[in-house]
Design a protein around this motif. Structure first.
Motif, PDB file in Angstrom:
ATOM      1  N   GLU A  23       0.717  -1.286   0.020  1.00  0.00           N
ATOM      2  CA  GLU A  23      -0.039  -0.038  -0.007  1.00  0.00           C
ATOM      3  C   GLU A  23       0.728   1.091   0.009  1.00  0.00           C
ATOM      4  OE1 GLU A  23      -4.076   1.637   2.018  1.00  0.00           O
ATOM      5  OE2 GLU A  23      -2.515   0.523   3.046  1.00  0.00           O
ATOM      6  N   ARG A  24       1.883   1.356   0.654  1.00  0.00           N
ATOM      7  CA  ARG A  24       3.014   2.333   0.657  1.00  0.00           C
ATOM      8  C   ARG A  24       3.408   2.908  -0.720  1.00  0.00           C
ATOM      9  NH1 ARG A  24       5.683   0.385   4.262  1.00  0.00           N
ATOM     10  NH2 ARG A  24       4.279   1.387   5.857  1.00  0.00           N
ATOM     11  N   GLU A  25       3.754   1.502  -1.427  1.00  0.00           N
ATOM     12  CA  GLU A  25       4.212   1.720  -2.653  1.00  0.00           C
ATOM     13  C   GLU A  25       3.091   2.242  -3.674  1.00  0.00           C
ATOM     14  OE1 GLU A  25       6.100  -1.989  -3.937  1.00  0.00           O
ATOM     15  OE2 GLU A  25       7.441  -1.939  -2.191  1.00  0.00           O
ATOM     16  N   ASP A  26       2.047   1.820  -3.460  1.00  0.00           N
ATOM     17  CA  ASP A  26       0.831   2.244  -4.415  1.00  0.00           C
ATOM     18  C   ASP A  26       0.490   3.778  -4.194  1.00  0.00           C
ATOM     19  OD1 ASP A  26       0.832  -0.469  -5.448  1.00  0.00           O
ATOM     20  OD2 ASP A  26      -0.954  -0.947  -4.413  1.00  0.00           O
ATOM     21  N   LEU A 116     -10.171   4.676   3.336  1.00  0.00           N
ATOM     22  CA  LEU A 116      -9.784   3.637   4.210  1.00  0.00           C
ATOM     23  C   LEU A 116      -8.753   2.972   3.662  1.00  0.00           C
ATOM     24  CD1 LEU A 116     -10.774   1.601   6.389  1.00  0.00           C
ATOM     25  CD2 LEU A 116     -12.138   0.479   4.577  1.00  0.00           C
ATOM     26  N   ASP A 117      -8.493   2.865   2.385  1.00  0.00           N
ATOM     27  CA  ASP A 117      -7.312   2.171   1.752  1.00  0.00           C
ATOM     28  C   ASP A 117      -7.028   2.590   0.328  1.00  0.00           C
ATOM     29  OD1 ASP A 117      -5.834  -0.735   2.238  1.00  0.00           O
ATOM     30  OD2 ASP A 117      -6.509  -0.731   0.114  1.00  0.00           O
ATOM     31  N   VAL A 118      -5.872   2.187  -0.439  1.00  0.00           N
ATOM     32  CA  VAL A 118      -5.708   2.653  -1.581  1.00  0.00           C
ATOM     33  C   VAL A 118      -4.743   1.084  -2.256  1.00  0.00           C
ATOM     34  CG1 VAL A 118      -5.441   4.939  -1.310  1.00  0.00           C
ATOM     35  CG2 VAL A 118      -3.348   3.829  -1.456  1.00  0.00           C
ATOM     36  N   ASP A 119      -5.323   1.192  -3.700  1.00  0.00           N
ATOM     37  CA  ASP A 119      -4.648  -0.057  -4.269  1.00  0.00           C
ATOM     38  C   ASP A 119      -4.478   0.024  -5.892  1.00  0.00           C
ATOM     39  OD1 ASP A 119      -3.599  -2.921  -4.070  1.00  0.00           O
ATOM     40  OD2 ASP A 119      -5.649  -3.248  -5.541  1.00  0.00           O
ATOM     41  N   GLN A 133      -4.026   0.072 -15.581  1.00  0.00           N
ATOM     42  CA  GLN A 133      -3.980   0.014 -14.289  1.00  0.00           C
ATOM     43  C   GLN A 133      -4.892   0.854 -13.646  1.00  0.00           C
ATOM     44  OE1 GLN A 133       0.104   1.020 -13.092  1.00  0.00           O
ATOM     45  NE2 GLN A 133       0.447  -1.409 -12.803  1.00  0.00           N
ATOM     46  N   HIS A 134      -5.856   0.150 -12.698  1.00  0.00           N
ATOM     47  CA  HIS A 134      -6.858   0.969 -11.768  1.00  0.00           C
ATOM     48  C   HIS A 134      -6.233   1.513 -10.562  1.00  0.00           C
ATOM     49  CE1 HIS A 134     -10.925  -0.711 -13.584  1.00  0.00           C
ATOM     50  NE2 HIS A 134     -10.407   0.187 -14.536  1.00  0.00           N
ATOM     51  N   LEU A 135      -6.243   2.904 -10.408  1.00  0.00           N
ATOM     52  CA  LEU A 135      -5.432   3.392  -9.178  1.00  0.00           C
ATOM     53  C   LEU A 135      -6.714   3.542  -8.243  1.00  0.00           C
ATOM     54  CD1 LEU A 135      -3.644   6.087 -11.167  1.00  0.00           C
ATOM     55  CD2 LEU A 135      -2.940   3.818 -10.500  1.00  0.00           C
ATOM     56  N   ASP A 136      -7.089   2.810  -7.501  1.00  0.00           N
ATOM     57  CA  ASP A 136      -8.134   2.716  -6.674  1.00  0.00           C
ATOM     58  C   ASP A 136      -8.185   3.101  -5.395  1.00  0.00           C
ATOM     59  OD1 ASP A 136     -11.118   1.562  -6.693  1.00  0.00           O
ATOM     60  OD2 ASP A 136     -10.512  -0.257  -5.492  1.00  0.00           O
ATOM     61  N   VAL A 137      -9.153   3.916  -5.077  1.00  0.00           N
ATOM     62  CA  VAL A 137      -9.236   4.993  -3.862  1.00  0.00           C
ATOM     63  C   VAL A 137     -10.461   4.385  -3.268  1.00  0.00           C
ATOM     64  CG1 VAL A 137      -9.484   7.117  -2.653  1.00  0.00           C
ATOM     65  CG2 VAL A 137      -8.160   7.085  -4.947  1.00  0.00           C
ATOM     66  N   ARG A 138     -10.209   3.692  -2.079  1.00  0.00           N
ATOM     67  CA  ARG A 138     -11.311   2.539  -1.318  1.00  0.00           C
ATOM     68  C   ARG A 138     -11.618   3.431   0.160  1.00  0.00           C
ATOM     69  NH1 ARG A 138      -7.957  -2.792  -1.728  1.00  0.00           N
ATOM     70  NH2 ARG A 138      -8.773  -3.319  -4.172  1.00  0.00           N
ATOM     71  N   PHE A 139     -13.148   3.266   0.130  1.00  0.00           N
ATOM     72  CA  PHE A 139     -13.913   3.957   1.167  1.00  0.00           C
ATOM     73  C   PHE A 139     -14.766   2.796   1.949  1.00  0.00           C
ATOM     74  CE2 PHE A 139     -12.978   6.889  -1.873  1.00  0.00           C
ATOM     75  CZ  PHE A 139     -12.544   8.259  -1.124  1.00  0.00           C
ATOM     76  N   LEU A 140     -15.257   3.007   3.300  1.00  0.00           N
ATOM     77  CA  LEU A 140     -16.061   2.432   3.927  1.00  0.00           C
ATOM     78  C   LEU A 140     -17.441   3.046   4.139  1.00  0.00           C
ATOM     79  CD1 LEU A 140     -16.485  -0.136   5.526  1.00  0.00           C
ATOM     80  CD2 LEU A 140     -15.922   1.067   7.590  1.00  0.00           C
ATOM     81  N   VAL A 141     -18.667   2.221   3.525  1.00  0.00           N
ATOM     82  CA  VAL A 141     -19.831   2.861   3.384  1.00  0.00           C
ATOM     83  C   VAL A 141     -20.994   2.100   4.380  1.00  0.00           C
ATOM     84  CG1 VAL A 141     -19.367   4.161   1.460  1.00  0.00           C
ATOM     85  CG2 VAL A 141     -20.509   2.136   1.378  1.00  0.00           C
ATOM     86  N   ARG A 177      -7.710  -8.710   1.116  1.00  0.00           N
ATOM     87  CA  ARG A 177      -7.947  -9.097   2.326  1.00  0.00           C
ATOM     88  C   ARG A 177      -7.707  -8.038   3.202  1.00  0.00           C
ATOM     89  NH1 ARG A 177      -6.167 -13.819   0.082  1.00  0.00           N
ATOM     90  NH2 ARG A 177      -3.904 -13.386   0.390  1.00  0.00           N
ATOM     91  N   ARG A 178      -6.601  -7.133   2.841  1.00  0.00           N
ATOM     92  CA  ARG A 178      -6.106  -6.081   3.864  1.00  0.00           C
ATOM     93  C   ARG A 178      -7.259  -4.937   3.831  1.00  0.00           C
ATOM     94  NH1 ARG A 178      -2.285  -3.285   0.566  1.00  0.00           N
ATOM     95  NH2 ARG A 178      -4.034  -2.133  -0.334  1.00  0.00           N
ATOM     96  N   LEU A 179      -7.936  -4.818   2.706  1.00  0.00           N
ATOM     97  CA  LEU A 179      -9.054  -3.839   2.716  1.00  0.00           C
ATOM     98  C   LEU A 179     -10.170  -4.227   3.819  1.00  0.00           C
ATOM     99  CD1 LEU A 179     -10.866  -1.467   1.485  1.00  0.00           C
ATOM    100  CD2 LEU A 179     -11.323  -3.076  -0.648  1.00  0.00           C
ATOM    101  N   LEU A 180     -10.473  -5.607   3.543  1.00  0.00           N
ATOM    102  CA  LEU A 180     -11.733  -6.154   4.128  1.00  0.00           C
ATOM    103  C   LEU A 180     -11.150  -6.446   5.762  1.00  0.00           C
ATOM    104  CD1 LEU A 180     -12.779  -9.203   2.179  1.00  0.00           C
ATOM    105  CD2 LEU A 180     -14.071  -6.952   2.416  1.00  0.00           C
ATOM    106  N   GLU A 181     -10.211  -6.502   6.054  1.00  0.00           N
ATOM    107  CA  GLU A 181      -9.486  -6.713   7.522  1.00  0.00           C
ATOM    108  C   GLU A 181      -9.720  -4.939   8.164  1.00  0.00           C
ATOM    109  OE1 GLU A 181      -5.809  -8.190   7.311  1.00  0.00           O
ATOM    110  OE2 GLU A 181      -6.934 -10.438   7.322  1.00  0.00           O
TER     111      GLU A 181
END
Length: 192
Positions: A23-26, A116-119, A133-141, A177-181
């Protein structure tokens, strides 16, 4: 000079704290792309573009939605491409995609970090588009009406409410898995 949406994206990414080396590299690559891509939110942008996705939980925080992606044939969180109407707001993209792919009314989770997360993940080539590539910005809703769950056949072949353990068992890659956790930690702690 960056457009206001690109500047807002850079500000959003600058506040994110990555959880692991991937995640740091992404995140570093996404921050670079946010400042250098001519059209960061357009799927016509060659090579890479930003997408938004959401982990959708029920009001209790005990269940999560996963959708069976129609083209990729994988169980994933709802998400997809930015629309012009989103105005470069990746949170708006994630909310819209979550509504479209689950049929539920959704709202940002009140306790979740933004994002919440990026990937970064590679989308394989298809007859009408090259690998990119998808530069995915992830949220919790939170789904305000979980009983309304329905899938969009244009996007997926199914959508299900799952326990956290069942969702993690369907997660076929470490970033998912990281996102879900992360989502589980926030949702269960807050009781959504």
């Amino acid at each position: 000079m960056h457009s206001p949406p690109a500047a807002a994206l850079q500000a959003l990414l600058s506040r994110h704290v990555p959880a692991d080396d991937k995640e740091r590299e992404d995140l570093a690559r996404m921050r670079h792309h946010a400042g250098t891509l001519a059209e960061p939110f357009s799927r016509a942008q060659a090579g890479a573009h930003f997408t938004g996705s959401a982990v959708v939980v029920d009001p209790t925080g005990a269940r999560v939605v996963m959708v069976l992606h129609g083209k990729l044939r994988r169980w994933l969180q709802p998400g997809g491409h930015a629309d012009a109407a989103d105005g470069g707001d990746m949170g708006a993209t994630a909310l819209r995609e979550a509504r479209e792919e689950t049929g539920c009314r959704v709202a940002p989770h009140p306790s979740a970090p933004l994002p919440l997360d990026v990937d970064i993940h590679t989308i394989p080539a298809r007859k009408d588009e090259p690998e990119h590539q998808h530069l995915d910005v992830r949220f919790l809703v939170v789904a305000e009406d979980p009983e309304s769950l329905a899938f969009d056949p244009a996007e997926s072949t199914g959508a299900q409410w799952l326990s956290w353990d069942d969702a993690l068992a369907r997660a076929d890659e470490a970033p998912l898995r990281r996102l879900l956790e992360k989502a589980r930690d926030v949702a269960v702690r807050a009781g959504a």
